[in-house]
Design a protein around this motif. Structure first.
Motif, PDB file in Angstrom:
ATOM      1  N   GLU A  16      27.727  12.447  12.730  1.00  0.00           N
ATOM      2  CA  GLU A  16      26.775  11.333  12.882  1.00  0.00           C
ATOM      3  C   GLU A  16      25.457  11.648  12.193  1.00  0.00           C
ATOM      4  OE1 GLU A  16      25.007   7.733  13.850  1.00  0.00           O
ATOM      5  OE2 GLU A  16      27.105   8.332  13.736  1.00  0.00           O
ATOM      6  N   TYR A  17      24.999  12.874  12.312  1.00  0.00           N
ATOM      7  CA  TYR A  17      23.769  13.301  11.643  1.00  0.00           C
ATOM      8  C   TYR A  17      23.914  13.109  10.133  1.00  0.00           C
ATOM      9  CZ  TYR A  17      19.843  16.174  10.181  1.00  0.00           C
ATOM     10  OH  TYR A  17      18.674  16.599   9.596  1.00  0.00           O
ATOM     11  N   ASN A  18      25.025  13.571   9.574  1.00  0.00           N
ATOM     12  CA  ASN A  18      25.257  13.448   8.133  1.00  0.00           C
ATOM     13  C   ASN A  18      25.381  11.989   7.701  1.00  0.00           C
ATOM     14  OD1 ASN A  18      25.146  16.201   7.707  1.00  0.00           O
ATOM     15  ND2 ASN A  18      27.350  16.480   7.937  1.00  0.00           N
ATOM     16  N   ARG A  19      26.069  11.175   8.502  1.00  0.00           N
ATOM     17  CA  ARG A  19      26.223   9.750   8.192  1.00  0.00           C
ATOM     18  C   ARG A  19      24.863   9.067   8.147  1.00  0.00           C
ATOM     19  NH1 ARG A  19      26.458   4.692  10.168  1.00  0.00           N
ATOM     20  NH2 ARG A  19      25.576   5.298  12.170  1.00  0.00           N
ATOM     21  N   ALA A  20      24.037   9.320   9.169  1.00  0.00           N
ATOM     22  CA  ALA A  20      22.712   8.702   9.237  1.00  0.00           C
ATOM     23  C   ALA A  20      21.823   9.170   8.086  1.00  0.00           C
ATOM     24  CB  ALA A  20      22.061   9.017  10.585  1.00  0.00           C
ATOM     25  N   ALA A  21      21.883  10.463   7.774  1.00  0.00           N
ATOM     26  CA  ALA A  21      21.083  11.000   6.665  1.00  0.00           C
ATOM     27  C   ALA A  21      21.505  10.364   5.344  1.00  0.00           C
ATOM     28  CB  ALA A  21      21.218  12.520   6.605  1.00  0.00           C
ATOM     29  N   ASP A  22      22.794  10.225   5.114  1.00  0.00           N
ATOM     30  CA  ASP A  22      23.281   9.582   3.890  1.00  0.00           C
ATOM     31  C   ASP A  22      22.796   8.140   3.800  1.00  0.00           C
ATOM     32  OD1 ASP A  22      24.620  11.890   3.144  1.00  0.00           O
ATOM     33  OD2 ASP A  22      26.607  11.168   3.771  1.00  0.00           O
ATOM     34  N   LEU A  23      22.851   7.412   4.908  1.00  0.00           N
ATOM     35  CA  LEU A  23      22.416   6.020   4.920  1.00  0.00           C
ATOM     36  C   LEU A  23      20.933   5.883   4.599  1.00  0.00           C
ATOM     37  CD1 LEU A  23      24.265   4.657   8.093  1.00  0.00           C
ATOM     38  CD2 LEU A  23      24.683   3.985   5.719  1.00  0.00           C
ATOM     39  N   VAL A  24      20.100   6.674   5.269  1.00  0.00           N
ATOM     40  CA  VAL A  24      18.658   6.523   5.078  1.00  0.00           C
ATOM     41  C   VAL A  24      18.222   6.998   3.698  1.00  0.00           C
ATOM     42  CG1 VAL A  24      17.848   8.706   6.107  1.00  0.00           C
ATOM     43  CG2 VAL A  24      16.411   6.665   6.217  1.00  0.00           C
ATOM     44  N   PHE A  25      18.805   8.058   3.192  1.00  0.00           N
ATOM     45  CA  PHE A  25      18.396   8.514   1.871  1.00  0.00           C
ATOM     46  C   PHE A  25      18.870   7.568   0.771  1.00  0.00           C
ATOM     47  CE2 PHE A  25      17.593  12.471   4.190  1.00  0.00           C
ATOM     48  CZ  PHE A  25      16.256  12.612   3.847  1.00  0.00           C
ATOM     49  N   ALA A  26      20.020   6.933   0.944  1.00  0.00           N
ATOM     50  CA  ALA A  26      20.456   5.906  -0.014  1.00  0.00           C
ATOM     51  C   ALA A  26      19.496   4.721   0.010  1.00  0.00           C
ATOM     52  CB  ALA A  26      21.875   5.449   0.309  1.00  0.00           C
ATOM     53  N   ILE A  55       9.840  11.129   4.234  1.00  0.00           N
ATOM     54  CA  ILE A  55      10.565  12.138   5.000  1.00  0.00           C
ATOM     55  C   ILE A  55      10.385  11.936   6.503  1.00  0.00           C
ATOM     56  CG2 ILE A  55       8.817  13.962   4.978  1.00  0.00           C
ATOM     57  CD1 ILE A  55      12.536  14.500   4.302  1.00  0.00           C
ATOM     58  N   ALA A  56       9.219  11.452   6.915  1.00  0.00           N
ATOM     59  CA  ALA A  56       8.983  11.169   8.331  1.00  0.00           C
ATOM     60  C   ALA A  56       9.856   9.995   8.797  1.00  0.00           C
ATOM     61  CB  ALA A  56       7.508  10.872   8.587  1.00  0.00           C
ATOM     62  N   LEU A  57       9.975   8.983   7.948  1.00  0.00           N
ATOM     63  CA  LEU A  57      10.853   7.859   8.269  1.00  0.00           C
ATOM     64  C   LEU A  57      12.295   8.334   8.373  1.00  0.00           C
ATOM     65  CD1 LEU A  57      10.832   4.301   6.863  1.00  0.00           C
ATOM     66  CD2 LEU A  57      12.932   5.610   6.871  1.00  0.00           C
ATOM     67  N   ALA A  58      12.735   9.142   7.423  1.00  0.00           N
ATOM     68  CA  ALA A  58      14.113   9.643   7.429  1.00  0.00           C
ATOM     69  C   ALA A  58      14.403  10.453   8.692  1.00  0.00           C
ATOM     70  CB  ALA A  58      14.370  10.487   6.178  1.00  0.00           C
ATOM     71  N   ASN A  59      13.486  11.318   9.056  1.00  0.00           N
ATOM     72  CA  ASN A  59      13.654  12.128  10.260  1.00  0.00           C
ATOM     73  C   ASN A  59      13.782  11.253  11.503  1.00  0.00           C
ATOM     74  OD1 ASN A  59      13.536  14.685  11.809  1.00  0.00           O
ATOM     75  ND2 ASN A  59      11.611  13.801  12.525  1.00  0.00           N
ATOM     76  N   ASP A  60      12.917  10.271  11.618  1.00  0.00           N
ATOM     77  CA  ASP A  60      12.954   9.385  12.778  1.00  0.00           C
ATOM     78  C   ASP A  60      14.233   8.558  12.797  1.00  0.00           C
ATOM     79  OD1 ASP A  60      12.025   8.212  15.149  1.00  0.00           O
ATOM     80  OD2 ASP A  60      10.971   6.621  14.067  1.00  0.00           O
ATOM     81  N   PHE A  61      14.645   8.069  11.636  1.00  0.00           N
ATOM     82  CA  PHE A  61      15.865   7.269  11.561  1.00  0.00           C
ATOM     83  C   PHE A  61      17.078   8.072  12.008  1.00  0.00           C
ATOM     84  CE2 PHE A  61      19.679   5.846   9.391  1.00  0.00           C
ATOM     85  CZ  PHE A  61      19.715   4.512   9.768  1.00  0.00           C
ATOM     86  N   ASN A 118       0.816  -1.220   0.000  1.00  0.00           N
ATOM     87  CA  ASN A 118       0.000   0.000   0.000  1.00  0.00           C
ATOM     88  C   ASN A 118       0.850   1.272   0.000  1.00  0.00           C
ATOM     89  OD1 ASN A 118       0.969   0.170   2.603  1.00  0.00           O
ATOM     90  ND2 ASN A 118      -1.035   0.121   3.586  1.00  0.00           N
ATOM     91  N   GLY A 119       2.177   1.136  -0.036  1.00  0.00           N
ATOM     92  CA  GLY A 119       3.055   2.290  -0.080  1.00  0.00           C
ATOM     93  C   GLY A 119       3.623   2.694   1.264  1.00  0.00           C
ATOM     94  N   ASP A 120       3.067   2.156   2.339  1.00  0.00           N
ATOM     95  CA  ASP A 120       3.614   2.448   3.665  1.00  0.00           C
ATOM     96  C   ASP A 120       5.009   1.845   3.782  1.00  0.00           C
ATOM     97  OD1 ASP A 120       1.247   3.685   4.313  1.00  0.00           O
ATOM     98  OD2 ASP A 120       0.572   2.142   5.706  1.00  0.00           O
ATOM     99  N   LEU A 121       5.798   2.407   4.675  1.00  0.00           N
ATOM    100  CA  LEU A 121       7.149   1.919   4.928  1.00  0.00           C
ATOM    101  C   LEU A 121       7.283   1.560   6.397  1.00  0.00           C
ATOM    102  CD1 LEU A 121       9.066   4.666   2.951  1.00  0.00           C
ATOM    103  CD2 LEU A 121       8.711   2.304   2.232  1.00  0.00           C
ATOM    104  N   ILE A 122       7.848   0.408   6.670  1.00  0.00           N
ATOM    105  CA  ILE A 122       8.092  -0.029   8.040  1.00  0.00           C
ATOM    106  C   ILE A 122       9.570   0.175   8.342  1.00  0.00           C
ATOM    107  CG2 ILE A 122       8.112  -2.013   9.608  1.00  0.00           C
ATOM    108  CD1 ILE A 122       5.859  -3.204   7.846  1.00  0.00           C
TER     109      ILE A 122
END
Length: 113
Positions: free
Chosen positions: A90-100, A61-67, A32-36
């Motif tokens: 760490e913020y940049n590392r996590a953002a790079d990981l989740v967006f990839a 974007i909500a998932l990325a923010n939470d991650f 249905n498009g949701d992400l877990i």
């Protein structure tokens, strides 16, 4: 906590399409498009790996923010962050990981890299 053998057919298919992040988290796209967002865990007795759901999101974007928040909080708790520069790193590392990972969710044909 849902183990693979306990999963419904729909969930088993979704788990098969999961995108692992940093060997600790995974994103599981639903039909249905949701992400877990789930944490990858290992049973201490059986050594069986399973996914423990942290949250379900309708918006990437909500998932990325939470991650990112979870990663920074985890690093703070583990005392890996001691100043503003290491927090930013760490913020940049996590953002790079989740967006990839989110690119891979949107375009499964994209491989690592």
């Amino acid at each position: 906590m849902m183990k693979h053998e306990e999963a419904t057919q729909e969930m088993a298919e979704a788990i098969a399409k999961r995108i692992d992040i940093d060997l600790a988290f995974t994103i599981i796209p639903k039909k249905n498009g949701d992400l877990i967002l789930a944490e990858i865990k290992t049973d201490k007795e059986t050594r069986t790996q399973y996914c423990s759901t942290l949250a379900v999101y309708q918006y990437q974007i909500a998932l990325a923010n939470d991650f990112v928040s979870r990663c920074v909080s985890r690093a703070l708790w583990a005392k890996k962050i001691s100043d503003a520069l290491s927090m930013r790193s760490e913020y940049n590392r996590a953002a790079d990981l989740v967006f990839a990972a989110l690119v891979k969710v949107a375009r499964p044909e994209v491989s690592n890299g």
